[in-house]
Design an enzyme around this catalytic site. Structure first.
Site, short mmCIF file in Angstrom:
data_model
loop_
_atom_site.label_atom_id
_atom_site.label_comp_id
_atom_site.label_asym_id
_atom_site.label_seq_id
_atom_site.Cartn_x
_atom_site.Cartn_y
_atom_site.Cartn_z
N ARG A 292 0.85 -1.18 0.00
CA ARG A 292 0.00 0.00 0.00
C ARG A 292 0.89 1.24 0.00
O ARG A 292 2.05 1.20 0.40
CB ARG A 292 -0.90 0.02 1.24
CG ARG A 292 -1.84 -1.18 1.37
CD ARG A 292 -2.66 -1.04 2.66
NE ARG A 292 -3.61 -2.13 2.84
CZ ARG A 292 -3.38 -3.23 3.55
NH1 ARG A 292 -2.20 -3.39 4.16
NH2 ARG A 292 -4.29 -4.17 3.68
N LYS B 4 -2.09 -1.89 7.95
CA LYS B 4 -3.24 -1.26 8.61
C LYS B 4 -3.35 -1.77 10.04
O LYS B 4 -3.10 -2.93 10.33
CB LYS B 4 -4.52 -1.59 7.85
CG LYS B 4 -4.66 -0.83 6.53
CD LYS B 4 -6.01 -1.09 5.91
CE LYS B 4 -6.22 -0.25 4.66
NZ LYS B 4 -7.54 -0.51 4.05
N HIS C 255 -2.49 2.37 -6.13
CA HIS C 255 -3.15 1.13 -5.71
C HIS C 255 -3.36 0.17 -6.88
O HIS C 255 -3.49 -1.03 -6.69
CB HIS C 255 -4.49 1.45 -5.05
CG HIS C 255 -4.81 0.56 -3.89
ND1 HIS C 255 -4.05 0.52 -2.74
CD2 HIS C 255 -5.80 -0.35 -3.71
CE1 HIS C 255 -4.56 -0.35 -1.89
NE2 HIS C 255 -5.61 -0.90 -2.46
N ARG D 180 -0.77 -2.41 -6.86
CA ARG D 180 -1.06 -3.48 -5.89
C ARG D 180 -2.08 -4.46 -6.47
O ARG D 180 -1.94 -5.68 -6.34
CB ARG D 180 -1.58 -2.85 -4.60
CG ARG D 180 -1.99 -3.82 -3.49
CD ARG D 180 -2.27 -2.99 -2.24
NE ARG D 180 -3.09 -3.67 -1.26
CZ ARG D 180 -2.62 -4.42 -0.27
NH1 ARG D 180 -1.32 -4.62 -0.16
NH2 ARG D 180 -3.44 -4.97 0.61
N HIS E 101 -4.28 -8.85 4.00
CA HIS E 101 -5.73 -8.79 4.18
C HIS E 101 -6.15 -9.61 5.39
O HIS E 101 -5.74 -10.77 5.52
CB HIS E 101 -6.46 -9.34 2.95
CG HIS E 101 -6.47 -8.41 1.78
ND1 HIS E 101 -6.72 -8.82 0.49
CD2 HIS E 101 -6.25 -7.07 1.71
CE1 HIS E 101 -6.67 -7.78 -0.32
NE2 HIS E 101 -6.39 -6.72 0.39
N TYR F 271 -9.91 -10.62 -6.48
CA TYR F 271 -8.91 -10.76 -7.53
C TYR F 271 -9.12 -12.02 -8.35
O TYR F 271 -8.65 -12.10 -9.49
CB TYR F 271 -7.50 -10.74 -6.92
CG TYR F 271 -7.19 -9.40 -6.30
CD1 TYR F 271 -7.03 -8.26 -7.09
CD2 TYR F 271 -7.08 -9.26 -4.92
CE1 TYR F 271 -6.77 -7.03 -6.51
CE2 TYR F 271 -6.82 -8.03 -4.35
CZ TYR F 271 -6.66 -6.91 -5.15
OH TYR F 271 -6.41 -5.70 -4.59
#
Length: 302
Positions: free
Chosen positions: A157, A181, A248, A251, A274, A283
């Protein structure tokens, strides 16, 4: 009791100042709507309705009102999320007896398939720069390529790239400790091009660009020698891209190319950081769409 938006903003220490300000704007908009709808008057009556007077019915009516005003479902969902955050805080601090957003139906967000960069777009970013950047200094080129290789080669990210410190790089094992995150850490491998670009930048370009008094141990710095921020990374991609895109997308391209190459979904989830597998599964849809396009473009009976 009033809305106490200043106290609410001060409580949102886990988010940026801009995000906290956005929360307050969303709550203020609800307060204004309540004042107008309850009195039929102008915005002068905004603060006549306090948070303690808000119930589930009012929240539902407000969300319905937003929808009728033409707001996209994603926007209404974002506004509802801000209201939930505010009322959870208000309940926790005794400003309301109960959270009125509990049970409110939030519009389901539209989920678009992520955009994957085409090979020629990647070439422009990584191998064949546009004319607008060919005269950049050697140090700036080294920095930009290292950033782009990490975005695409390791699927980072933007904020994760900016947060890299010198001690996060394991040169011997060719891997990187990433702060994701929620302050969660993960270890990702460095591709050969990413490791080479990063080494070149650290050994040469960074010494030229960094201001030792303010750069600290930040790996990437801006043109003023200070630690690079997310806006600078976005500008970097804008300058070098041949089409309108964003960091992004690199990514997204990383994840899609891994799945196209046969990588396991759980492995991709771990590499991306994730928490929810569902965030990674999108994806697989992208990969299927890409395969369908290949068939339609290449097969004579498609």
């Amino acid at each position: 009791m009033g809305w106490d938006l200043d106290a609410f903003a001060d409580s949102a220490a886990s988010v940026s100042r801009n995000t906290a300000a956005m929360y307050c704007r969303e709550v203020a908009a609800l307060a204004e709507w309540l004042g107008q709808s309850s009195s039929g008057a102008s915005p002068d009556s905004v603060h006549h309705a306090g948070p303690g007077e808000v119930d589930l019915r009012a929240i539902r009516r407000y969300l319905a009102h937003l929808s009728t005003q033409g707001y996209a479902r994603k926007t209404v969902a974002r506004k509802a999320s801000s209201l939930r955050r505010y009322f959870r805080w208000a309940e926790r601090t005794g400003r309301v007896a109960a959270d009125p957003t509990v049970g409110a139906t939030v519009p389901i967000r539209e989920r678009r398939l992520p955009r994957v960069l085409r090979s020629e777009e990647l070439d422009t970013l990584l191998e064949q720069p546009r004319a607008a950047v060919v005269d950049d200094s050697r140090a700036r080129c080294q920095r930009d390529i290292a950033v782009l290789e990490l975005l695409y080669g390791s699927g980072l990210r933007v904020g994760e790239v900016c947060a890299i410190r010198a001690g996060d790089i394991d040169w011997e094992r060719r891997r990187l400790t990433v702060k994701g995150k929620g302050s969660k850490q993960r270890i990702v491998p460095l591709s050969e091009p990413a490791a080479a670009a990063l080494l070149e930048w650290m050994a040469d370009g960074r010494e030229e660009m960094a201001d030792p008094s303010v750069a600290g141990d930040a790996v990437f710095v801006n043109l003023r020698g200070r630690p690079m921020n997310t806006q600078a990374v976005r500008r970097l991609v804008d300058r070098r891209a041949s089409v309108k895109t964003n960091p992004h997308a690199l990514r997204h391209t990383f994840a899609t190319h891994l799945l196209d190459g046969g990588a396991d979904l759980r492995q991709v989830q771990e590499l991306l950081g994730h928490t929810d597998l569902g965030s990674t599964q999108i994806y697989t849809h992208v990969s299927r769409e890409r395969l369908r396009s290949v068939v339609e473009d290449s097969h004579p009976r498609a």
